[in-house]
Design a protein around this motif. Structure first.
Motif, mmCIF file in Angstrom:
data_model
loop_
_atom_site.group_PDB
_atom_site.id
_atom_site.type_symbol
_atom_site.label_atom_id
_atom_site.label_comp_id
_atom_site.label_asym_id
_atom_site.label_seq_id
_atom_site.Cartn_x
_atom_site.Cartn_y
_atom_site.Cartn_z
ATOM 1 N N MET A 171 45.379 56.002 42.150
ATOM 2 C CA MET A 171 45.842 54.577 41.982
ATOM 3 C C MET A 171 45.630 53.202 42.696
ATOM 4 S SD MET A 171 47.653 53.556 39.295
ATOM 5 C CE MET A 171 48.384 52.638 38.243
ATOM 6 N N LYS A 172 45.789 53.832 44.379
ATOM 7 C CA LYS A 172 45.690 53.259 44.825
ATOM 8 C C LYS A 172 43.538 52.714 44.662
ATOM 9 C CE LYS A 172 48.933 55.024 48.403
ATOM 10 N NZ LYS A 172 48.509 55.554 49.618
ATOM 11 N N LEU A 173 42.400 53.574 44.929
ATOM 12 C CA LEU A 173 41.659 53.695 44.743
ATOM 13 C C LEU A 173 40.801 52.556 43.425
ATOM 14 C CD1 LEU A 173 38.705 53.568 45.803
ATOM 15 C CD2 LEU A 173 39.205 55.774 44.240
ATOM 16 N N LYS A 174 41.798 52.913 42.060
ATOM 17 C CA LYS A 174 41.824 51.389 41.065
ATOM 18 C C LYS A 174 42.165 50.480 41.565
ATOM 19 C CE LYS A 174 43.139 51.164 36.414
ATOM 20 N NZ LYS A 174 43.522 51.961 35.551
ATOM 21 N N ARG A 175 43.341 50.381 41.860
ATOM 22 C CA ARG A 175 43.925 48.922 42.163
ATOM 23 C C ARG A 175 42.844 47.561 43.530
ATOM 24 N NH1 ARG A 175 48.916 48.378 45.237
ATOM 25 N NH2 ARG A 175 48.801 46.574 45.047
ATOM 26 N N ILE A 176 42.061 48.681 44.487
ATOM 27 C CA ILE A 176 41.434 48.397 45.371
ATOM 28 C C ILE A 176 40.329 47.950 44.438
ATOM 29 C CG2 ILE A 176 39.534 48.558 47.410
ATOM 30 C CD1 ILE A 176 41.776 50.496 48.475
ATOM 31 N N LEU A 177 40.149 48.768 43.567
ATOM 32 C CA LEU A 177 38.665 47.918 42.710
ATOM 33 C C LEU A 177 38.620 46.967 42.121
ATOM 34 C CD1 LEU A 177 36.993 51.611 41.576
ATOM 35 C CD2 LEU A 177 36.338 49.805 43.572
ATOM 36 N N GLU A 178 40.063 47.548 41.469
ATOM 37 C CA GLU A 178 40.463 45.849 40.359
ATOM 38 C C GLU A 178 40.442 44.434 41.332
ATOM 39 O OE1 GLU A 178 43.961 47.430 39.005
ATOM 40 O OE2 GLU A 178 42.724 48.587 37.374
ATOM 41 N N GLY A 179 40.547 44.730 42.225
ATOM 42 C CA GLY A 179 40.913 43.574 43.252
ATOM 43 C C GLY A 179 39.662 43.107 43.828
ATOM 44 N N ARG A 180 39.165 43.875 44.157
ATOM 45 C CA ARG A 180 37.454 42.936 44.589
ATOM 46 C C ARG A 180 37.100 42.642 43.057
ATOM 47 N NH1 ARG A 180 35.084 48.701 47.745
ATOM 48 N NH2 ARG A 180 36.939 48.252 50.327
ATOM 49 N N GLU A 181 36.982 43.307 42.209
ATOM 50 C CA GLU A 181 36.269 42.612 41.239
ATOM 51 C C GLU A 181 36.702 41.254 40.985
ATOM 52 O OE1 GLU A 181 33.894 41.395 37.903
ATOM 53 O OE2 GLU A 181 33.453 43.405 39.088
ATOM 54 N N ALA A 182 38.502 40.686 40.971
ATOM 55 C CA ALA A 182 39.039 39.288 41.124
ATOM 56 C C ALA A 182 38.616 39.005 41.954
ATOM 57 C CB ALA A 182 40.523 39.611 41.210
ATOM 58 N N ARG A 183 37.881 39.937 43.203
ATOM 59 C CA ARG A 183 37.248 38.382 44.271
ATOM 60 C C ARG A 183 35.992 38.399 44.076
ATOM 61 N NH1 ARG A 183 38.733 41.596 50.055
ATOM 62 N NH2 ARG A 183 40.345 40.999 50.256
ATOM 63 N N ALA A 184 35.683 39.095 43.197
ATOM 64 C CA ALA A 184 34.164 38.797 42.436
ATOM 65 C C ALA A 184 34.240 37.878 41.580
ATOM 66 C CB ALA A 184 32.686 39.990 42.113
ATOM 67 N N ARG A 185 34.887 37.804 40.678
ATOM 68 C CA ARG A 185 35.204 37.046 39.701
ATOM 69 C C ARG A 185 35.634 35.532 40.636
ATOM 70 N NH1 ARG A 185 37.948 40.890 37.086
ATOM 71 N NH2 ARG A 185 39.983 40.201 37.642
ATOM 72 N N VAL A 186 36.343 35.031 41.385
ATOM 73 C CA VAL A 186 36.650 33.762 41.770
ATOM 74 C C VAL A 186 35.045 33.001 43.010
ATOM 75 C CG1 VAL A 186 37.753 32.609 43.702
ATOM 76 C CG2 VAL A 186 38.812 34.401 42.309
ATOM 77 N N GLN A 187 34.824 34.653 43.355
ATOM 78 C CA GLN A 187 33.669 34.611 44.499
ATOM 79 C C GLN A 187 32.658 33.210 43.216
ATOM 80 O OE1 GLN A 187 32.086 37.532 45.792
ATOM 81 N NE2 GLN A 187 33.107 37.763 47.467
ATOM 82 N N ARG A 188 32.378 33.421 41.389
ATOM 83 C CA ARG A 188 31.541 33.220 40.730
ATOM 84 C C ARG A 188 32.067 32.395 40.296
ATOM 85 N NH1 ARG A 188 31.716 38.577 39.643
ATOM 86 N NH2 ARG A 188 32.917 38.491 37.795
ATOM 87 N N TRP A 189 33.066 31.758 40.230
ATOM 88 C CA TRP A 189 33.844 30.457 39.686
ATOM 89 C C TRP A 189 33.326 29.557 40.870
ATOM 90 C CZ3 TRP A 189 37.829 28.035 41.557
ATOM 91 C CH2 TRP A 189 38.774 27.164 40.302
ATOM 92 N N LEU A 190 34.041 30.138 41.762
ATOM 93 C CA LEU A 190 33.625 28.909 42.472
ATOM 94 C C LEU A 190 32.107 28.231 42.985
ATOM 95 C CD1 LEU A 190 36.158 29.977 45.905
ATOM 96 C CD2 LEU A 190 36.213 27.748 44.043
ATOM 97 N N LEU A 191 30.929 29.441 42.811
ATOM 98 C CA LEU A 191 29.684 29.518 43.226
ATOM 99 C C LEU A 191 29.178 28.824 41.823
ATOM 100 C CD1 LEU A 191 28.189 31.973 44.750
ATOM 101 C CD2 LEU A 191 28.365 30.251 45.426
ATOM 102 N N GLY A 192 30.111 27.918 40.765
ATOM 103 C CA GLY A 192 29.546 26.951 39.203
ATOM 104 C C GLY A 192 29.910 25.396 39.534
ATOM 105 N N LYS A 193 30.718 25.444 41.446
ATOM 106 C CA LYS A 193 30.763 24.712 40.987
ATOM 107 C C LYS A 193 30.471 23.896 42.451
ATOM 108 C CE LYS A 193 35.745 25.206 39.393
ATOM 109 N NZ LYS A 193 35.235 24.529 37.669
ATOM 110 N N VAL A 194 30.073 24.617 42.980
ATOM 111 C CA VAL A 194 29.885 24.203 44.772
ATOM 112 C C VAL A 194 28.718 25.100 45.253
ATOM 113 C CG1 VAL A 194 32.398 23.788 45.373
ATOM 114 C CG2 VAL A 194 31.880 25.636 46.208
#
Length: 133
Positions: A1-24
């Motif tokens: 379960m801990k690993l799943k939470r970390i992987l989901e967290g990393r994917e959320a980070r990647a989404r934020v990165q992509r969103w920001l790179l669409g703006k800056v």
């Protein structure tokens, strides 16, 4: 379960990165390199806040603009994302490397610099790799 939470967290980070790179042009991700579990330890938010304040000050002093800042807390730990304009990605990476190398807590600090072309590495800038903890 801990690993799943970390992987989901990393994917959320990647989404934020992509969103920001669409703006800056440049995104700085400030996070902590914490081995094992949990990824969110006492003092991590305070340290991230201090690093972001110092990093932002240095970027502004160098002529950059930080129009957007996002903080994300999840299974991967705490991360702050800064959208940066008006400053070359290489110059932003130099600021990041200096913070990582100079501060006493620098080894647990991880400041990634991202552009549409990908992440800037120390090696691409002819800087030595970071030493292991």
């Amino acid at each position: 379960m801990k690993l799943k939470r970390i992987l989901e967290g990393r994917e959320a980070r990647a989404r934020v990165q992509r969103w920001l790179l669409g703006k800056v042009d440049v995104v700085a991700q400030v996070s902590l390199n914490i081995p094992g579990f949990p990824k969110d330890v006492e003092g991590s938010r305070v340290l991230i806040h201090k690093v972001v304040a110092s990093f932002t000050e240095k970027v502004l002093r160098a002529g950059g603009i930080v129009p957007v800042e996002v903080t994300l807390e999840n299974g991967a730990g705490v991360a702050a994302f800064l959208g940066i304009t008006s400053l070359d990605a290489v110059e932003v990476k130099k600021i990041a490397v200096a913070l990582e190398e100079v501060q006493e807590w620098g080894r647990i600090l991880d400041i990634d610099i991202l552009t549409q072309a990908g992440a800037l590495s120390r090696e691409k800038m002819n800087k030595p790799s970071r030493k292991a903890i």
